[in-house]
Structures are given as C-alpha cells and as structure tokens.
Scaffold this motif. Structure first.
Motif, PDB file in Angstrom:
ATOM      1  N   CYS A  33       0.828  -1.210   0.000  1.00  0.00           N
ATOM      2  CA  CYS A  33       0.000   0.000   0.000  1.00  0.00           C
ATOM      3  C   CYS A  33       0.860   1.257   0.000  1.00  0.00           C
ATOM      4  O   CYS A  33       0.549   2.238  -0.695  1.00  0.00           O
ATOM      5  N   CYS A  34       1.947   1.239   0.756  1.00  0.00           N
ATOM      6  CA  CYS A  34       2.828   2.402   0.793  1.00  0.00           C
ATOM      7  C   CYS A  34       3.519   2.606  -0.552  1.00  0.00           C
ATOM      8  O   CYS A  34       3.730   3.749  -0.992  1.00  0.00           O
ATOM      9  N   ARG A  35       3.875   1.505  -1.219  1.00  0.00           N
ATOM     10  CA  ARG A  35       4.503   1.619  -2.540  1.00  0.00           C
ATOM     11  C   ARG A  35       3.544   2.241  -3.545  1.00  0.00           C
ATOM     12  O   ARG A  35       3.942   3.102  -4.354  1.00  0.00           O
ATOM     13  N   ILE A  36       2.281   1.832  -3.508  1.00  0.00           N
ATOM     14  CA  ILE A  36       1.279   2.414  -4.403  1.00  0.00           C
ATOM     15  C   ILE A  36       1.117   3.907  -4.107  1.00  0.00           C
ATOM     16  O   ILE A  36       1.001   4.735  -5.017  1.00  0.00           O
ATOM     17  N   SER A  37       1.126   4.258  -2.819  1.00  0.00           N
ATOM     18  CA  SER A  37       1.027   5.674  -2.429  1.00  0.00           C
ATOM     19  C   SER A  37       2.233   6.455  -2.943  1.00  0.00           C
ATOM     20  O   SER A  37       2.094   7.601  -3.400  1.00  0.00           O
ATOM     21  N   ALA A  38       3.421   5.839  -2.871  1.00  0.00           N
ATOM     22  CA  ALA A  38       4.628   6.503  -3.370  1.00  0.00           C
ATOM     23  C   ALA A  38       4.558   6.724  -4.876  1.00  0.00           C
ATOM     24  O   ALA A  38       4.997   7.768  -5.384  1.00  0.00           O
ATOM     25  N   GLU A  39       4.012   5.758  -5.599  1.00  0.00           N
ATOM     26  CA  GLU A  39       3.840   5.913  -7.043  1.00  0.00           C
ATOM     27  C   GLU A  39       2.958   7.133  -7.349  1.00  0.00           C
ATOM     28  O   GLU A  39       3.260   7.929  -8.235  1.00  0.00           O
ATOM     29  N   GLU A  40       1.868   7.259  -6.598  1.00  0.00           N
ATOM     30  CA  GLU A  40       0.968   8.391  -6.797  1.00  0.00           C
ATOM     31  C   GLU A  40       1.641   9.708  -6.426  1.00  0.00           C
ATOM     32  O   GLU A  40       1.452  10.725  -7.097  1.00  0.00           O
ATOM     33  N   ALA A  41       2.436   9.678  -5.355  1.00  0.00           N
ATOM     34  CA  ALA A  41       3.140  10.888  -4.943  1.00  0.00           C
ATOM     35  C   ALA A  41       4.114  11.342  -6.025  1.00  0.00           C
ATOM     36  O   ALA A  41       4.194  12.532  -6.366  1.00  0.00           O
ATOM     37  N   ARG A  42       4.863  10.392  -6.575  1.00  0.00           N
ATOM     38  CA  ARG A  42       5.830  10.742  -7.629  1.00  0.00           C
ATOM     39  C   ARG A  42       5.135  11.263  -8.879  1.00  0.00           C
ATOM     40  O   ARG A  42       5.672  12.127  -9.591  1.00  0.00           O
ATOM     41  N   ARG A  43       3.952  10.764  -9.138  1.00  0.00           N
ATOM     42  CA  ARG A  43       3.208  11.186 -10.332  1.00  0.00           C
ATOM     43  C   ARG A  43       2.941  12.682 -10.336  1.00  0.00           C
ATOM     44  O   ARG A  43       2.893  13.310 -11.403  1.00  0.00           O
ATOM     45  N   VAL A  44       2.775  13.268  -9.132  1.00  0.00           N
ATOM     46  CA  VAL A  44       2.480  14.701  -9.056  1.00  0.00           C
ATOM     47  C   VAL A  44       3.669  15.503  -8.515  1.00  0.00           C
ATOM     48  O   VAL A  44       3.518  16.662  -8.132  1.00  0.00           O
ATOM     49  N   GLY A  45       4.857  14.860  -8.471  1.00  0.00           N
ATOM     50  CA  GLY A  45       6.055  15.630  -8.180  1.00  0.00           C
ATOM     51  C   GLY A  45       6.635  15.517  -6.789  1.00  0.00           C
ATOM     52  O   GLY A  45       7.577  16.243  -6.447  1.00  0.00           O
ATOM     53  N   MET A  46       6.129  14.612  -5.952  1.00  0.00           N
ATOM     54  CA  MET A  46       6.699  14.409  -4.609  1.00  0.00           C
ATOM     55  C   MET A  46       7.679  13.251  -4.679  1.00  0.00           C
ATOM     56  O   MET A  46       7.312  12.139  -5.053  1.00  0.00           O
ATOM     57  N   HIS A  47       8.922  13.500  -4.316  1.00  0.00           N
ATOM     58  CA  HIS A  47       9.968  12.487  -4.458  1.00  0.00           C
ATOM     59  C   HIS A  47       9.927  11.532  -3.265  1.00  0.00           C
ATOM     60  O   HIS A  47      10.375  11.874  -2.168  1.00  0.00           O
ATOM     61  N   VAL A  48       9.376  10.342  -3.493  1.00  0.00           N
ATOM     62  CA  VAL A  48       9.347   9.295  -2.469  1.00  0.00           C
ATOM     63  C   VAL A  48       9.772   7.988  -3.139  1.00  0.00           C
ATOM     64  O   VAL A  48       8.952   7.312  -3.771  1.00  0.00           O
ATOM     65  N   PRO A  49      11.044   7.601  -3.023  1.00  0.00           N
ATOM     66  CA  PRO A  49      11.489   6.326  -3.598  1.00  0.00           C
ATOM     67  C   PRO A  49      10.753   5.159  -2.945  1.00  0.00           C
ATOM     68  O   PRO A  49      10.311   5.253  -1.787  1.00  0.00           O
ATOM     69  N   ASP A  50      10.640   4.066  -3.658  1.00  0.00           N
ATOM     70  CA  ASP A  50       9.951   2.902  -3.119  1.00  0.00           C
ATOM     71  C   ASP A  50      10.563   2.428  -1.804  1.00  0.00           C
ATOM     72  O   ASP A  50       9.848   1.980  -0.910  1.00  0.00           O
ATOM     73  N   ASP A  51      11.885   2.543  -1.680  1.00  0.00           N
ATOM     74  CA  ASP A  51      12.522   2.041  -0.469  1.00  0.00           C
ATOM     75  C   ASP A  51      12.313   2.967   0.735  1.00  0.00           C
ATOM     76  O   ASP A  51      12.699   2.642   1.857  1.00  0.00           O
ATOM     77  N   GLN A  52      11.698   4.128   0.512  1.00  0.00           N
ATOM     78  CA  GLN A  52      11.352   5.044   1.595  1.00  0.00           C
ATOM     79  C   GLN A  52       9.840   5.122   1.831  1.00  0.00           C
ATOM     80  O   GLN A  52       9.383   5.840   2.724  1.00  0.00           O
ATOM     81  N   ALA A  53       9.073   4.368   1.046  1.00  0.00           N
ATOM     82  CA  ALA A  53       7.618   4.502   1.076  1.00  0.00           C
ATOM     83  C   ALA A  53       7.026   4.151   2.435  1.00  0.00           C
ATOM     84  O   ALA A  53       6.152   4.860   2.954  1.00  0.00           O
ATOM     85  N   VAL A  54       7.489   3.058   3.045  1.00  0.00           N
ATOM     86  CA  VAL A  54       6.948   2.653   4.342  1.00  0.00           C
ATOM     87  C   VAL A  54       7.287   3.692   5.399  1.00  0.00           C
ATOM     88  O   VAL A  54       6.445   4.044   6.237  1.00  0.00           O
ATOM     89  N   LYS A  55       8.502   4.207   5.380  1.00  0.00           N
ATOM     90  CA  LYS A  55       8.913   5.219   6.354  1.00  0.00           C
ATOM     91  C   LYS A  55       8.035   6.463   6.251  1.00  0.00           C
ATOM     92  O   LYS A  55       7.661   7.062   7.267  1.00  0.00           O
TER      93      LYS A  55
END
Length: 233
Positions: A33-55
């Motif tokens: 779920c956090c990885r999917i959220s990170a994908e959405e964040a990156r789509r609009v310009g928020m830099h959240v790598p997958d390995d930081q998604a849970v954090k």
C-alpha cells in the motif's frame, strides 16, 4: 519494556479484550500500500522512492496521505482520490499480501486463552475483507472488525479503538492493543489503552506511558498468558 507493568497486565488489572491493528501486525500488506502511495506521490512531483515509502506513509489513512502529497506538491488530487486509491489497494490485496510470520500460531494461542479479540484498522472494511480472505484469517475475526476509514475518523484519533471497546462492552483500561506504527500506538494510548508494539529491537518506540515492545509475534500470547495468571485467571 517499561519498568512498571501497565495496569491491564498487572495483578490488579482486568484484561478483557485484545484489539489488533491489521497491516503490519496480522497481514504484511503495508509495503504494498505504501509503494502504491509513493507511485501516486511521484506522479504529481513528490519524491518518495519505493525504499522510503513505508517510512513516509506507514500507519497513515488515505485522507492523511492525500493531504501530505497536496501540501508537499501544491497539486489538487481531487475529492475522489481516496476512493480511487482504495480500489487500487483492494485489487493489490488479492495478490500482494501475506500473513505476518507466526500470526496463525499467535492467534490460536490467544484463542486458547479465551480472551475476546477484535480488529481496529485505518484500512477500509473492503480492504480487510480482501486481506483476511486471501490469508485465511477471516474466521478469527468474523463480525468483529472496525474500520477507521469507514468511520471517517482515522488514527491517530482514538475513535476506532473506543468503538471496539464499546462494542465489546468493556472499558478502555481493560483493553490491550497490538500495533506496529507510531500513528496506531498514539491512537491506542489516547484511547486510554495499553499498547504492545511489534517492532525490531534496533528501531525505537515512542517514549509514552503504557507502551511495551515485542520483536516477534511468538512473544505475544505468552505475555497475555502471564497477565492472566497474575490476575488469577
């Protein structure tokens, strides 16, 4: 572990209900779920790598994630964003979720001790139905599941935990919560409950009252058993 045992686990306490968080405690779906959220964040310009998604997103409800992304990027995700994301989560749960190691033995051990159990999660009921079905956990919690998402009052607000206690007919001081996130632990403590956090020893836990740590689910049933023995049960 705290030097002084919280009341619900002490000889003077009355442990009457165990409430479990879902993600990270019963099922291993948080990373997905956090990885999917990170994908959405990156789509609009928020830099959240997958390995930081849970954090970044661990323990957060979808409205909170939406607010964070919008605040960080200035984007407007829209009123239907959370519903869209929930559908993505449910779809992912049908193939991307595993039980937490030791969960079946732990739940069977708690069942043998005779303490009632409930679930209180920031996930929606629909998400939890999918998670529990794929992991064969539904029979442990039939009609005993509470969704902060569906209530519209996500953790760290305590309402979902208070609802679980109310439905069981017990006081918050008679409840023991098993959590893995600071957000969830804050909700439990704010509800007036004792919280056991499932967290590795090398990772800190909040310095709040009524917080204990275990690093494996195998430690939980013995903790409960000891409390019940101290209470003459």
């Amino acid at each position: 572990m705290m030097a002084e045992q919280p009341l619900v686990l002490s000889p003077q306490g009355h442990l009457k209900l165990i409430i479990f968080d879902c993600d990270g405690v019963l099922v291993d779906s948080e990373e997905t779920c956090c990885r999917i959220s990170a994908e959405e964040a990156r789509r609009v310009g928020m830099h959240v790598p997958d390995d930081q998604a849970v954090k970044v997103f661990s323990g957060m409800a979808l409205p909170g994630i939406q607010h964070m992304i919008e605040k960080e990027t200035g984007a407007q995700l829209g009123k239907d964003w959370a519903s869209m994301m929930q559908k993505r989560f449910v779809s992912a749960m049908k193939s991307g979720v595993e039980p937490i190691e030791g969960v079946y033995d732990m739940l069977n051990g708690i069942r043998k001790l005779g303490v009632p159990v409930r679930v209180a999660s920031n996930s929606s009921q629909e998400e939890m139905d999918a998670k529990f079905s794929i992991t064969n956990l539904e029979h442990f919690f039939e009609n005993r599941i509470h969704s902060a998402r569906d209530m519209g009052i996500p953790k760290p607000k305590p309402d979902v935990y208070l609802k679980a206690a109310e439905e069981e007919g017990v006081s918050p001081s008679e409840c023991l919560v098993l959590e893995d996130s600071d957000t969830g632990a804050r909700a439990a403590v704010n509800a007036g409950m004792t919280c056991v956090m499932l967290r590795a020893d090398e990772k800190p836990i909040p310095e709040w009252e009524n917080i204990l740590r275990i690093n494996s689910l195998s430690q939980f049933a013995p903790l409960v058993q000891k409390a019940l023995q101290l209470q003459g049960r």
